[in-house]
Motif scaffolding. Structure first.
Motif, PDB file in Angstrom:
ATOM      1  N   GLY A  17      40.703  57.053  41.048  1.00  0.00           N
ATOM      2  CA  GLY A  17      42.055  57.293  41.547  1.00  0.00           C
ATOM      3  C   GLY A  17      43.019  56.210  41.095  1.00  0.00           C
ATOM      4  O   GLY A  17      43.605  56.276  40.022  1.00  0.00           O
ATOM      5  N   TYR A  18      43.174  55.197  41.924  1.00  0.00           N
ATOM      6  CA  TYR A  18      44.080  54.078  41.643  1.00  0.00           C
ATOM      7  C   TYR A  18      43.260  52.924  41.070  1.00  0.00           C
ATOM      8  O   TYR A  18      42.249  52.534  41.635  1.00  0.00           O
ATOM      9  N   THR A  19      43.735  52.373  39.959  1.00  0.00           N
ATOM     10  CA  THR A  19      43.036  51.248  39.338  1.00  0.00           C
ATOM     11  C   THR A  19      43.969  50.053  39.229  1.00  0.00           C
ATOM     12  O   THR A  19      45.187  50.211  39.147  1.00  0.00           O
ATOM     13  N   GLY A  20      43.377  48.871  39.222  1.00  0.00           N
ATOM     14  CA  GLY A  20      44.149  47.639  39.122  1.00  0.00           C
ATOM     15  C   GLY A  20      44.219  47.132  37.693  1.00  0.00           C
ATOM     16  O   GLY A  20      43.635  47.704  36.772  1.00  0.00           O
ATOM     17  N   ALA A  46      43.572  58.813  37.772  1.00  0.00           N
ATOM     18  CA  ALA A  46      44.880  59.280  38.241  1.00  0.00           C
ATOM     19  C   ALA A  46      45.986  58.295  37.871  1.00  0.00           C
ATOM     20  O   ALA A  46      46.972  58.669  37.236  1.00  0.00           O
ATOM     21  N   PHE A  47      45.829  57.036  38.245  1.00  0.00           N
ATOM     22  CA  PHE A  47      46.855  56.010  37.994  1.00  0.00           C
ATOM     23  C   PHE A  47      46.186  54.801  37.352  1.00  0.00           C
ATOM     24  O   PHE A  47      45.584  53.979  38.037  1.00  0.00           O
ATOM     25  N   ASN A  48      46.305  54.696  36.037  1.00  0.00           N
ATOM     26  CA  ASN A  48      45.655  53.628  35.287  1.00  0.00           C
ATOM     27  C   ASN A  48      46.592  52.440  35.095  1.00  0.00           C
ATOM     28  O   ASN A  48      47.623  52.557  34.450  1.00  0.00           O
ATOM     29  N   TYR A  49      46.193  51.302  35.644  1.00  0.00           N
ATOM     30  CA  TYR A  49      46.900  50.040  35.414  1.00  0.00           C
ATOM     31  C   TYR A  49      46.046  49.077  34.604  1.00  0.00           C
ATOM     32  O   TYR A  49      46.463  47.973  34.302  1.00  0.00           O
ATOM     33  N   GLY A  50      44.832  49.482  34.253  1.00  0.00           N
ATOM     34  CA  GLY A  50      43.902  48.636  33.522  1.00  0.00           C
ATOM     35  C   GLY A  50      43.730  49.093  32.090  1.00  0.00           C
ATOM     36  O   GLY A  50      44.684  49.509  31.427  1.00  0.00           O
ATOM     37  N   THR A  51      42.462  49.058  31.622  1.00  0.00           N
ATOM     38  CA  THR A  51      42.141  49.370  30.237  1.00  0.00           C
ATOM     39  C   THR A  51      41.052  50.429  30.179  1.00  0.00           C
ATOM     40  O   THR A  51      40.026  50.306  30.845  1.00  0.00           O
ATOM     41  N   ILE A  52      41.286  51.439  29.378  1.00  0.00           N
ATOM     42  CA  ILE A  52      40.281  52.456  29.085  1.00  0.00           C
ATOM     43  C   ILE A  52      40.038  52.387  27.593  1.00  0.00           C
ATOM     44  O   ILE A  52      40.984  52.471  26.800  1.00  0.00           O
ATOM     45  N   GLU A  53      38.765  52.203  27.206  1.00  0.00           N
ATOM     46  CA  GLU A  53      38.504  52.015  25.786  1.00  0.00           C
ATOM     47  C   GLU A  53      37.163  52.618  25.363  1.00  0.00           C
ATOM     48  O   GLU A  53      36.247  52.763  26.170  1.00  0.00           O
ATOM     49  N   ASN A  54      37.122  52.973  24.082  1.00  0.00           N
ATOM     50  CA  ASN A  54      35.894  53.439  23.453  1.00  0.00           C
ATOM     51  C   ASN A  54      35.220  54.567  24.234  1.00  0.00           C
ATOM     52  O   ASN A  54      34.009  54.560  24.439  1.00  0.00           O
ATOM     53  N   SER A  55      36.012  55.528  24.677  1.00  0.00           N
ATOM     54  CA  SER A  55      35.497  56.639  25.470  1.00  0.00           C
ATOM     55  C   SER A  55      35.889  57.956  24.814  1.00  0.00           C
ATOM     56  O   SER A  55      36.914  58.047  24.145  1.00  0.00           O
ATOM     57  N   LEU A  91      42.713  62.340  29.749  1.00  0.00           N
ATOM     58  CA  LEU A  91      41.904  61.237  30.277  1.00  0.00           C
ATOM     59  C   LEU A  91      42.578  60.591  31.479  1.00  0.00           C
ATOM     60  O   LEU A  91      41.915  60.182  32.424  1.00  0.00           O
ATOM     61  N   VAL A  92      43.901  60.477  31.420  1.00  0.00           N
ATOM     62  CA  VAL A  92      44.668  59.787  32.454  1.00  0.00           C
ATOM     63  C   VAL A  92      45.860  60.645  32.857  1.00  0.00           C
ATOM     64  O   VAL A  92      46.506  61.252  32.000  1.00  0.00           O
ATOM     65  N   PHE A 105      48.680  62.541  30.510  1.00  0.00           N
ATOM     66  CA  PHE A 105      49.716  63.499  30.887  1.00  0.00           C
ATOM     67  C   PHE A 105      51.079  62.821  30.908  1.00  0.00           C
ATOM     68  O   PHE A 105      52.070  63.368  30.463  1.00  0.00           O
ATOM     69  N   TYR A 106      51.122  61.582  31.438  1.00  0.00           N
ATOM     70  CA  TYR A 106      52.377  60.829  31.535  1.00  0.00           C
ATOM     71  C   TYR A 106      52.097  59.385  31.142  1.00  0.00           C
ATOM     72  O   TYR A 106      51.286  58.712  31.766  1.00  0.00           O
ATOM     73  N   ASN A 107      52.728  58.909  30.094  1.00  0.00           N
ATOM     74  CA  ASN A 107      52.588  57.524  29.655  1.00  0.00           C
ATOM     75  C   ASN A 107      53.895  56.801  29.955  1.00  0.00           C
ATOM     76  O   ASN A 107      54.940  57.157  29.424  1.00  0.00           O
ATOM     77  N   THR A 108      53.851  55.807  30.829  1.00  0.00           N
ATOM     78  CA  THR A 108      55.054  55.094  31.250  1.00  0.00           C
ATOM     79  C   THR A 108      55.539  54.146  30.159  1.00  0.00           C
ATOM     80  O   THR A 108      54.846  53.923  29.162  1.00  0.00           O
ATOM     81  N   ALA A 109      56.682  53.541  30.387  1.00  0.00           N
ATOM     82  CA  ALA A 109      57.229  52.559  29.442  1.00  0.00           C
ATOM     83  C   ALA A 109      56.295  51.366  29.294  1.00  0.00           C
ATOM     84  O   ALA A 109      56.248  50.728  28.241  1.00  0.00           O
ATOM     85  N   ASP A 110      55.527  51.046  30.344  1.00  0.00           N
ATOM     86  CA  ASP A 110      54.570  49.934  30.295  1.00  0.00           C
ATOM     87  C   ASP A 110      53.233  50.348  29.702  1.00  0.00           C
ATOM     88  O   ASP A 110      52.402  49.504  29.381  1.00  0.00           O
ATOM     89  N   GLY A 111      52.994  51.636  29.578  1.00  0.00           N
ATOM     90  CA  GLY A 111      51.715  52.134  29.081  1.00  0.00           C
ATOM     91  C   GLY A 111      51.603  52.037  27.572  1.00  0.00           C
ATOM     92  O   GLY A 111      52.566  52.231  26.837  1.00  0.00           O
ATOM     93  N   LEU A 112      50.388  51.734  27.109  1.00  0.00           N
ATOM     94  CA  LEU A 112      50.125  51.613  25.680  1.00  0.00           C
ATOM     95  C   LEU A 112      48.933  52.499  25.329  1.00  0.00           C
ATOM     96  O   LEU A 112      47.881  52.403  25.959  1.00  0.00           O
ATOM     97  N   ILE A 113      49.122  53.351  24.346  1.00  0.00           N
ATOM     98  CA  ILE A 113      48.035  54.167  23.821  1.00  0.00           C
ATOM     99  C   ILE A 113      47.915  53.818  22.348  1.00  0.00           C
ATOM    100  O   ILE A 113      48.868  53.964  21.592  1.00  0.00           O
TER     101      ILE A 113
END
Length: 174
Positions: A92-95, A115-124, A137-138, A157-165
């Motif tokens: 759900g909510y990540t730090g 649901a709400f990614n504030y961390g890192t998702i990698e190599n998946s 994925l998010v 689905f939604y990448n914020t201004a702070d989000g990096l893909i």
């Protein structure tokens, strides 16, 4: 049931080998016992005996509310989770310290992985063919998603201004 643990690079990880151990892990995070605990899959996790079917028991997301944020590491170690059913997310909510890596699900019925990614998702790799997953994925990305592949449902689905893909490939929906 409580999983065994092992040390990896000086850090303790719970070794998840069954749905009941995964549920134990989620319970620890969701009841504020330990938001920064870590897990690594020890093998493929099967929610059903038949890998072509999905459970009907709803999964409660790890870090299911903004008051129970998951801020640890979850390493799939190249294994997959089969047959998980969630009315929402797996996480759900990540730090900001959250890391999801080397992760994949198959034949699972979920809306999104995180649901709400504030961390890192990698190599998946998302390869959830033949099942429902509509938000990539998010759902909302405020963190980093890198070196990931989505074969069916997109990256975020939604990448914020702070989000990096970065260095990701979506072979399905945008």
């Amino acid at each position: 049931s409580k999983p065994s643990s092992k040390e990896i690079d000086g850090v303790e990880y719970y070794v998840i080998t069954s749905p009941s151990e995964l549920a134990w892990f989620a319970y620890q995070v969701n009841n504020k016992s330990a938001s920064k605990i870590n897990a690594v899959l020890g093998n493929d996790i099967h929610f059903m005996d038949d890998d072509s079917t999905t459970s009907t028991v709803p999964w409660t997301a790890i870090g299911f509310a903004d008051s129970t944020v998951f801020d640890g590491v979850f390493d799939g170690a190249g294994y997959k989770i089969y047959g998980l059913y969630s009315k929402g997310a797996i996480f759900g909510y990540t730090g900001s310290n959250f890391v999801l890596r080397n992760f994949s699900i198959k034949k699972s019925d979920v809306i999104t992985w995180v649901a709400f990614n504030y961390g890192t998702i990698e190599n998946s790799t998302e390869e959830n063919d033949g099942a429902r997953q509509i938000s990539g994925l998010v759902y909302s990305n405020y963190g980093i998603i890198r070196n990931c592949v989505s074969k069916n449902f997109g990256i975020s689905f939604y990448n914020t201004a702070d989000g990096l893909i970065e260095n990701c490939l979506s072979q399905g929906y945008a």
